[in-house]
Design a protein around this motif. Structure first.
Motif, PDB file in Angstrom:
ATOM      1  N   THR A 193      -8.388  28.303   7.075  1.00 19.49           N
ATOM      2  CA  THR A 193      -9.089  27.518   6.046  1.00 19.49           C
ATOM      3  C   THR A 193     -10.364  28.272   5.685  1.00 19.49           C
ATOM      4  OG1 THR A 193      -8.209  25.450   6.909  1.00 19.49           O
ATOM      5  CG2 THR A 193     -10.184  25.296   5.541  1.00 19.49           C
ATOM      6  N   HIS A 194     -10.417  28.794   4.470  1.00 16.11           N
ATOM      7  CA  HIS A 194     -11.549  29.641   4.069  1.00 16.11           C
ATOM      8  C   HIS A 194     -12.653  28.817   3.407  1.00 16.11           C
ATOM      9  CE1 HIS A 194      -8.848  33.478   4.009  1.00 16.11           C
ATOM     10  NE2 HIS A 194      -9.085  33.000   5.212  1.00 16.11           N
ATOM     11  N   LEU A 195     -13.869  29.307   3.555  1.00 11.70           N
ATOM     12  CA  LEU A 195     -15.014  28.664   2.907  1.00 11.70           C
ATOM     13  C   LEU A 195     -15.613  29.622   1.896  1.00 11.70           C
ATOM     14  CD1 LEU A 195     -16.670  26.861   5.940  1.00 11.70           C
ATOM     15  CD2 LEU A 195     -15.942  25.789   3.798  1.00 11.70           C
ATOM     16  N   GLY A 196     -15.621  29.213   0.632  1.00 12.37           N
ATOM     17  CA  GLY A 196     -16.211  30.050  -0.411  1.00 12.37           C
ATOM     18  C   GLY A 196     -17.529  29.475  -0.858  1.00 12.37           C
ATOM     19  N   CYS A 197     -17.469  28.435  -1.680  1.00 16.60           N
ATOM     20  CA  CYS A 197     -18.680  27.879  -2.287  1.00 16.60           C
ATOM     21  C   CYS A 197     -19.334  26.788  -1.445  1.00 16.60           C
ATOM     22  CB  CYS A 197     -18.332  27.311  -3.651  1.00 16.60           C
ATOM     23  SG  CYS A 197     -17.176  25.926  -3.540  1.00 16.60           S
ATOM     24  N   GLU A 198     -18.557  26.104  -0.642  1.00 12.76           N
ATOM     25  CA  GLU A 198     -19.008  24.946   0.153  1.00 12.76           C
ATOM     26  C   GLU A 198     -19.605  23.848  -0.710  1.00 12.76           C
ATOM     27  OE1 GLU A 198     -20.216  25.179   4.296  1.00 12.76           O
ATOM     28  OE2 GLU A 198     -20.578  27.313   3.954  1.00 12.76           O
ATOM     29  N   GLN A 199     -19.203  23.795  -1.962  1.00 14.78           N
ATOM     30  CA  GLN A 199     -19.649  22.676  -2.797  1.00 14.78           C
ATOM     31  C   GLN A 199     -18.530  22.167  -3.702  1.00 14.78           C
ATOM     32  OE1 GLN A 199     -22.760  23.911  -5.552  1.00 14.78           O
ATOM     33  NE2 GLN A 199     -22.339  26.035  -5.073  1.00 14.78           N
ATOM     34  N   GLY A 200     -17.293  22.375  -3.288  1.00 16.52           N
ATOM     35  CA  GLY A 200     -16.174  21.746  -3.991  1.00 16.52           C
ATOM     36  C   GLY A 200     -15.730  22.417  -5.261  1.00 16.52           C
ATOM     37  N   VAL A 201     -16.149  23.654  -5.505  1.00 16.63           N
ATOM     38  CA  VAL A 201     -15.821  24.301  -6.776  1.00 16.63           C
ATOM     39  C   VAL A 201     -14.638  25.267  -6.661  1.00 16.63           C
ATOM     40  CG1 VAL A 201     -16.683  25.835  -8.594  1.00 16.63           C
ATOM     41  CG2 VAL A 201     -18.188  24.113  -7.595  1.00 16.63           C
ATOM     42  N   CYS A 202     -14.573  26.056  -5.593  1.00 11.36           N
ATOM     43  CA  CYS A 202     -13.633  27.194  -5.582  1.00 11.36           C
ATOM     44  C   CYS A 202     -12.232  26.855  -5.081  1.00 11.36           C
ATOM     45  CB  CYS A 202     -14.200  28.340  -4.754  1.00 11.36           C
ATOM     46  SG  CYS A 202     -14.195  28.037  -2.969  1.00 11.36           S
ATOM     47  N   GLY A 203     -12.079  25.834  -4.272  1.00 15.27           N
ATOM     48  CA  GLY A 203     -10.751  25.439  -3.783  1.00 15.27           C
ATOM     49  C   GLY A 203     -10.233  26.260  -2.608  1.00 15.27           C
ATOM     50  N   ALA A 204     -11.023  27.224  -2.119  1.00 14.93           N
ATOM     51  CA  ALA A 204     -10.541  28.077  -1.015  1.00 14.93           C
ATOM     52  C   ALA A 204     -10.279  27.264   0.250  1.00 14.93           C
ATOM     53  CB  ALA A 204     -11.565  29.169  -0.720  1.00 14.93           C
ATOM     54  N   CYS A 205     -10.966  26.139   0.397  1.00 13.85           N
ATOM     55  CA  CYS A 205     -10.870  25.345   1.635  1.00 13.85           C
ATOM     56  C   CYS A 205      -9.802  24.250   1.539  1.00 13.85           C
ATOM     57  CB  CYS A 205     -12.226  24.686   1.910  1.00 13.85           C
ATOM     58  SG  CYS A 205     -12.667  23.514   0.607  1.00 13.85           S
ATOM     59  N   THR A 206      -8.966  24.287   0.496  1.00 18.90           N
ATOM     60  CA  THR A 206      -8.006  23.193   0.286  1.00 18.90           C
ATOM     61  C   THR A 206      -7.016  23.057   1.446  1.00 18.90           C
ATOM     62  OG1 THR A 206      -8.162  23.586  -2.093  1.00 18.90           O
ATOM     63  CG2 THR A 206      -6.290  22.262  -1.332  1.00 18.90           C
ATOM     64  N   GLN A 264      -6.890  18.362  -0.505  1.00 16.41           N
ATOM     65  CA  GLN A 264      -8.291  17.924  -0.584  1.00 16.41           C
ATOM     66  C   GLN A 264      -9.204  19.055  -0.136  1.00 16.41           C
ATOM     67  OE1 GLN A 264      -9.438  14.036   0.625  1.00 16.41           O
ATOM     68  NE2 GLN A 264      -7.363  13.232   0.567  1.00 16.41           N
ATOM     69  N   ARG A 265     -10.442  18.993  -0.600  1.00 15.66           N
ATOM     70  CA  ARG A 265     -11.443  19.985  -0.227  1.00 15.66           C
ATOM     71  C   ARG A 265     -11.936  19.717   1.195  1.00 15.66           C
ATOM     72  NH1 ARG A 265     -10.145  22.398  -4.739  1.00 15.66           N
ATOM     73  NH2 ARG A 265     -11.678  22.431  -6.408  1.00 15.66           N
ATOM     74  N   ALA A 266     -11.722  20.651   2.098  1.00 15.51           N
ATOM     75  CA  ALA A 266     -12.200  20.439   3.473  1.00 15.51           C
ATOM     76  C   ALA A 266     -13.715  20.575   3.552  1.00 15.51           C
ATOM     77  CB  ALA A 266     -11.522  21.442   4.415  1.00 15.51           C
TER      78      ALA A 266
HETATM   79  S1  FES Z   1     -15.332  26.090  -0.115  1.00 15.21           S
HETATM   80 FE1  FES Z   1     -15.214  26.083  -2.266  1.00 15.21          FE
HETATM   81  S2  FES Z   1     -14.286  24.167  -2.667  1.00 15.21           S
HETATM   82 FE2  FES Z   1     -14.578  24.150  -0.545  1.00 15.21          FE
END
Ligand code: FES
Ligand code: FES
Length: 371
Positions: free
Chosen positions: A36-49, A57-59
């Protein structure tokens, strides 16, 4: 600290977490599931889906403690998931990843798209994927990969998805390929035990070749384990199907009416058979359609309704029938491919279909990921 109990990739987990811990940190740091990757940590990039109770869902926006009692599936939890394996292969084939940072989230969303919508257009895929950002590959390969996997698929029914979730909570890996459908004929209303489902069989040969073989019933019958055609008279065929259910060895004799539509590459069959030994009867109808599959191959979409009466109707539990049909489909696809290649023709004497062996092999595949 708060106590959290949930299922992660089919495993029951209980842990102490701080209320502010988000699910992505909990998965990565506490559970060491770093897919589970973390990119933006604000719900924008979807990497943590990830999938929570089957929904993407966004983790990074979900508090771990809010997942108490939930069923969480991260990218590590799809090892034996046939649909995810198809998507992974298609992502490789269509060059749908470069650095791979967005890929776990893309795949989680892609699986949701195909299972929820079935065959889906490029436009709809782009819309559905708008919450997943890829910074380096571009979207052409990703969209092509998802589209290729979706071809010929129907949306998964709620009943099948719910059953899968229940099985996963028991710790089993689940492969979903069959779709239970509502009975569409009088079969569903007559006496006995019945059911219906749809199965997709992937064949590594072009659609014209597959259709050509399927239209030649005498040629294709030996590819079905246990089946034999004894007579063909126009649209009417007579034959038998031999099975082995441990010590019980029923041999159904019967006849069926077949109609073919070469322009649409579609066929339909209705039939009735009876086994004298057990006093059981089976009636059913099946329709099939050959469509284009991935890598210039084909997908045969088969829909079936059936009704069993007599002693053998006790084996009609939908999970058993689904396993038998899936095992049959796998054997049929392997035999048909071998026949089309001409390198290993199916045996001329039909062997009995060993139903218990098929069921056991499907259970082993679910539980241990091997056949
Ligand atoms: S880390 Fe980018 S949406 Fe969760
Ligand atoms: S493959 Fe690099 S971000 Fe998508």
């Amino acid at each position: 600290m708060a106590t959290l109990s949930l299922s992660i990739n089919g495993r029951s987990v209980t842990a102490e977490v701080e209320p502010r811990t988000h699910l992505a940190d909990f998965l990565r740091s506490d559970q060491h599931l770093t897919g589970t990757h973390l990119g933006c940590e604000q719900g924008v990039c979807g990497a943590c889906t990830v999938l929570i109770d089957g929904k993407p869902q966004r983790a990074c926006l979900t508090f771990a403690i809010d997942c108490d009692g939930a069923d969480v599936r991260s990218i590590e939890g799809f090892e034996n998931d046939l649909l995810m394996n198809e998507l992974r292969a298609a992502f490789s084939k269509f060059h749908a990843l470069q650095c791979g940072f967005c890929t776990p989230g893309m795949l989680a969303s892609a699986r949701d798209i195909v299972s929820r919508l079935g065959e889906v257009s490029e436009k709809r895929i782009r819309l559905e994927l708008s919450g997943n950002i890829c910074r380096c590959t571009g979207y052409v390969g990703i969209v092509e990969a998802i589209r290729s996997v979706s071809l010929g698929k129907a949306p998964e029914s709620f009943a099948v998805a719910a059953a899968a979730t229940r099985l996963e909570r028991l710790g089993a890996d689940v492969v979903i390929r069959s779709t239970e459908t509502a009975p569409t004929s009088q079969l569903g209303r007559s006496k006995g035990e019945g059911g219906s489902l749809e199965e997709r069989i992937v064949i590594n040969a072009p659609p014209e070749e597959v259709w050509g073989a399927l239209s030649d019933l005498r040629r294709v019958a030996p590819c079905v384990p246990g089946a034999e055609i004894t007579e063909i008279d126009g649209e009417l065929i007579k034959g038998r199907v031999k099975m082995a259910l441990g010590p019980i060895k029923p041999s159904f004799r019967g006849e069926a009416r077949v109609s073919l539509n070469p322009a649409a590459r579609e066929g339909k069959m209705t039939g009735l058979g009876r086994d004298k030994g057990t006093g059981s009867s089976a009636e059913g109808e099946a329709s099939w359609r050959v469509i284009e599959g991935p890598a210039n191959g084909s997908v045969v979409v088969v829909s079936m309704n059936w009704r069993l009466t007599g002693m053998l109707s006790q084996f009609n539990r939908s999970s058993i029938v689904r396993d038998v049909v899936r095992g049959l489909a796998t054997a049929f696809a392997a035999n048909l491919e071998a026949m089309l290649k001409g390198d290993a023709p199916p045996p001329s004497e039909p062997e009995s279909l060993n139903v218990l062996q098929l069921i056991w092999s499907m259970i082993r595949q679910r539980l241990f990921g091997r056949s």
